[in-house]
Design an enzyme around this catalytic site. Sequence first.
Site, mmCIF file in Angstrom:
data_model
loop_
_atom_site.group_PDB
_atom_site.id
_atom_site.type_symbol
_atom_site.label_atom_id
_atom_site.label_comp_id
_atom_site.label_asym_id
_atom_site.label_seq_id
_atom_site.Cartn_x
_atom_site.Cartn_y
_atom_site.Cartn_z
ATOM 1 N N ARG A 102 0.868 -1.189 0.000
ATOM 2 C CA ARG A 102 0.000 0.000 0.000
ATOM 3 C C ARG A 102 0.895 1.226 0.000
ATOM 4 N NH1 ARG A 102 -5.269 1.485 3.501
ATOM 5 N NH2 ARG A 102 -6.083 0.125 1.870
ATOM 6 N N HIS A 129 -7.355 0.913 -6.391
ATOM 7 C CA HIS A 129 -7.518 0.015 -5.227
ATOM 8 C C HIS A 129 -8.216 -1.259 -5.722
ATOM 9 C CE1 HIS A 129 -7.668 -1.366 -1.249
ATOM 10 N NE2 HIS A 129 -8.512 -0.516 -0.691
ATOM 11 N N GLN A 132 -10.088 -3.859 -3.465
ATOM 12 C CA GLN A 132 -11.411 -3.415 -3.015
ATOM 13 C C GLN A 132 -12.437 -3.525 -4.143
ATOM 14 O OE1 GLN A 132 -12.238 -2.005 0.305
ATOM 15 N NE2 GLN A 132 -14.213 -2.612 -0.533
ATOM 16 N N ASP A 230 -17.276 6.993 -1.207
ATOM 17 C CA ASP A 230 -15.970 6.813 -0.541
ATOM 18 C C ASP A 230 -15.700 8.139 0.167
ATOM 19 O OD1 ASP A 230 -13.347 6.124 0.165
ATOM 20 O OD2 ASP A 230 -12.548 6.302 -1.877
ATOM 21 N N CYS A 270 -16.475 1.551 0.691
ATOM 22 C CA CYS A 270 -15.278 0.726 0.949
ATOM 23 C C CYS A 270 -14.832 0.827 2.401
ATOM 24 C CB CYS A 270 -14.157 1.132 0.015
ATOM 25 S SG CYS A 270 -13.740 2.881 0.086
ATOM 26 N N ARG A 298 -13.305 -8.823 1.834
ATOM 27 C CA ARG A 298 -11.892 -8.537 1.533
ATOM 28 C C ARG A 298 -11.039 -9.767 1.841
ATOM 29 N NH1 ARG A 298 -10.078 -3.237 1.593
ATOM 30 N NH2 ARG A 298 -8.115 -4.177 0.940
HETATM 31 N N1 CP Z 1 -11.192 -0.167 2.492
HETATM 32 C C1 CP Z 1 -9.914 -0.218 2.920
HETATM 33 O O1 CP Z 1 -8.973 -0.441 2.159
HETATM 34 O O2 CP Z 1 -9.767 -0.020 4.257
HETATM 35 P P1 CP Z 1 -8.397 0.224 5.060
HETATM 36 O O3 CP Z 1 -7.870 1.580 4.616
HETATM 37 O O4 CP Z 1 -8.781 0.196 6.493
HETATM 38 O O5 CP Z 1 -7.423 -0.849 4.693
HETATM 39 N N1 NVA Z 2 -9.993 6.791 -1.459
HETATM 40 C C1 NVA Z 2 -9.630 6.322 -0.136
HETATM 41 C C2 NVA Z 2 -9.829 4.847 -0.036
HETATM 42 C C3 NVA Z 2 -9.586 4.283 1.347
HETATM 43 C C4 NVA Z 2 -9.755 2.789 1.406
HETATM 44 C C5 NVA Z 2 -8.195 6.711 0.162
HETATM 45 O O1 NVA Z 2 -7.339 6.578 -0.713
HETATM 46 O O2 NVA Z 2 -7.926 7.162 1.277
#
Ligand code: CP
Ligand code: NVA
Length: 318
Positions: A102, A129, A132, A230, A270, A298
């Site tokens: 990530r 992502h 997700q 989101d 999400c 997930r």
């Molecule tokens: N939806 C998601 O990726 O959640 P986190 O940021 O908690 O991993």
């Molecule tokens: N768009 C959000 C998604 C979090 C899972 C971010 O990047 O923070």
Amino acid sequence: MVRSFLRDTDLSPAEAAEVFELAHRYKTTRGAGVLDILNGQSWGLIFFKKSTRTRLSFEAGVYELGGNPMVMSSNDLQISRGETIEDTARVMGRYLHGLVIRTFEQEMVDKFAKYSGRPVVNALTDLLHPCQSYTDMFTMMEHFSNGAPNVESLKGKKFVFFGDTACNMAYSLALAGSMFGVEVVLCGPEEFKPGKELDVLFDSANLEKSYTFTPDPEAAAKNADVLYTDVWVSMGKEDEKAERIKQMSPYQVNDNLFKLADKNAIFMHCLPAHANEEVSESVLESPRSIIFDQAENRLHVQKAIMSWLVQKNRQLNG
Ligand code: CP
Ligand code: NVA
């Protein structure tokens, strides 16, 4: 050649359907004991950004597949003192059997895949992502299928994403939705409409677009089967918070928008969610909301993605 999962389109729709089948199997047989697909393997889970769901579901997932999950924050690695991604990836490739990353730049996950020689899973970048979005397609399949979840159940469903339509979730959902014949509508302020990079993602994958953009939330919500949102302030965009909240407030998913949608419409997010910001508390807590099914799935979908990659790479490379 080592197959990775860096973009939604790294799997063909047929391959993604295999992942969904496996995810369904993992979900229905969970608790029958630890599997052996990752026996003897250590997988590195590297986080340059915060996470709850992704971190926990991957850590539990690697364990449940028989492997050893090694969670690392980028702050604890020499990367934070200037070691290059190229060197870090080559070193990790000598110890680890797979990587889950990530981070901010999409280029970084591409580099990890190129230099580690191991399968890499994109666990969120600023651009995409895909773990997700695949999970969301699977969760919709569960909801819309009669019997076992199947991709056919997604065809022609009207799926509306409200808010920041230039964010990673909007892009991944536009791509994954287009792979499965979902009618995706991205709805948000003109200032946050999808950029050229989304066209590049479609064109480089040779994927026909099944998404449209509109700034009109009422038109978008009309007859929708799924209303999705989101956060308005993605990780890394905190400096723009005040401006974003001001511009996106007409796009809150609430009871008024649901009145325009199909009578059986569902709500998805999400997570993490901000009640009464991007979604009203009444919608978030309503029976239409399937957010915790998404969160649970997930685990099952990511186990399936890792297993699929390991099996495919064995076929390709022995
Ligand atoms: N939806 C998601 O990726 O959640 P986190 O940021 O908690 O991993
Ligand atoms: N768009 C959000 C998604 C979090 C899972 C971010 O990047 O923070």
